[in-house]
Write an enzyme that holds these catalytic residues in place. Sequence first.
Site, mmCIF file in Angstrom:
data_model
loop_
_atom_site.group_PDB
_atom_site.id
_atom_site.type_symbol
_atom_site.label_atom_id
_atom_site.label_comp_id
_atom_site.label_asym_id
_atom_site.label_seq_id
_atom_site.Cartn_x
_atom_site.Cartn_y
_atom_site.Cartn_z
ATOM 1 N N SER A 51 35.234 39.984 43.158
ATOM 2 C CA SER A 51 35.126 40.013 41.698
ATOM 3 C C SER A 51 33.731 40.378 41.202
ATOM 4 O O SER A 51 33.576 40.728 40.035
ATOM 5 C CB SER A 51 35.540 38.669 41.109
ATOM 6 O OG SER A 51 34.618 37.665 41.476
ATOM 7 N N HIS A 90 29.912 34.382 39.031
ATOM 8 C CA HIS A 90 30.124 35.372 37.979
ATOM 9 C C HIS A 90 28.896 35.483 37.084
ATOM 10 O O HIS A 90 28.013 34.632 37.104
ATOM 11 C CB HIS A 90 31.360 35.049 37.147
ATOM 12 C CG HIS A 90 32.640 35.412 37.836
ATOM 13 N ND1 HIS A 90 33.868 35.057 37.330
ATOM 14 C CD2 HIS A 90 32.892 36.104 38.969
ATOM 15 C CE1 HIS A 90 34.815 35.515 38.134
ATOM 16 N NE2 HIS A 90 34.241 36.142 39.139
ATOM 17 N N ASP A 117 36.227 34.891 31.928
ATOM 18 C CA ASP A 117 36.738 33.826 32.798
ATOM 19 C C ASP A 117 37.478 32.697 32.086
ATOM 20 O O ASP A 117 37.767 31.681 32.722
ATOM 21 C CB ASP A 117 35.575 33.202 33.580
ATOM 22 C CG ASP A 117 34.995 34.147 34.601
ATOM 23 O OD1 ASP A 117 35.608 35.189 34.876
ATOM 24 O OD2 ASP A 117 33.916 33.829 35.135
#
Length: 175
Positions: A51, A90, A117
């Site tokens: 990701s 992230h 998210d």
Amino acid sequence: MFGAVANLQPRQLAAQVLNFALVLSTAFMLWKGLSVFTDSSSPIVVVLSGSMEPAFERGDLLFLWNRASETQVGEVVVYNVRGKDIPIVHRVVRRFGGGGDSPLQLLTKGDNNAADDTELYARGQSYLDRETDVIGSVVGYIPFVGYVTILLSEYPWLKTAMLVFMALTVVLQRE
């Protein structure tokens, strides 16, 4: 191989077992010391998914720092979702609050993801609380070194084999 262990004198065997215990306890103390130094419960993490590509690849080993009070947009953070044990790596895309009495809240997104998210957060949670949810900010990394950890978690028998090999190596070591 086991015959060599049986041939050891009790005193030699005890010394080798204590040596192995010393190695394990030293590793544990280094981990805890690093946790205190970085103010992070998990100062080193492994990227488990794609990701964050191309910034970080699966298997990269990340070093975290959690002593900064401010987190800026664009910073890569590692956080835990409430009720889940797997840390997520992230990038911060928005920040809210952080001034006066309002706590700093963050919205994150994976570089390789289409959406933010909010679907990953706990039920009823729209943002991350910087103080309670974030484990740390990424300050460095080593590419692909974490694949060993991924292999050990995906194939549990490898973990057992590695521990047996390490124990036999320490016990059979001659001084």
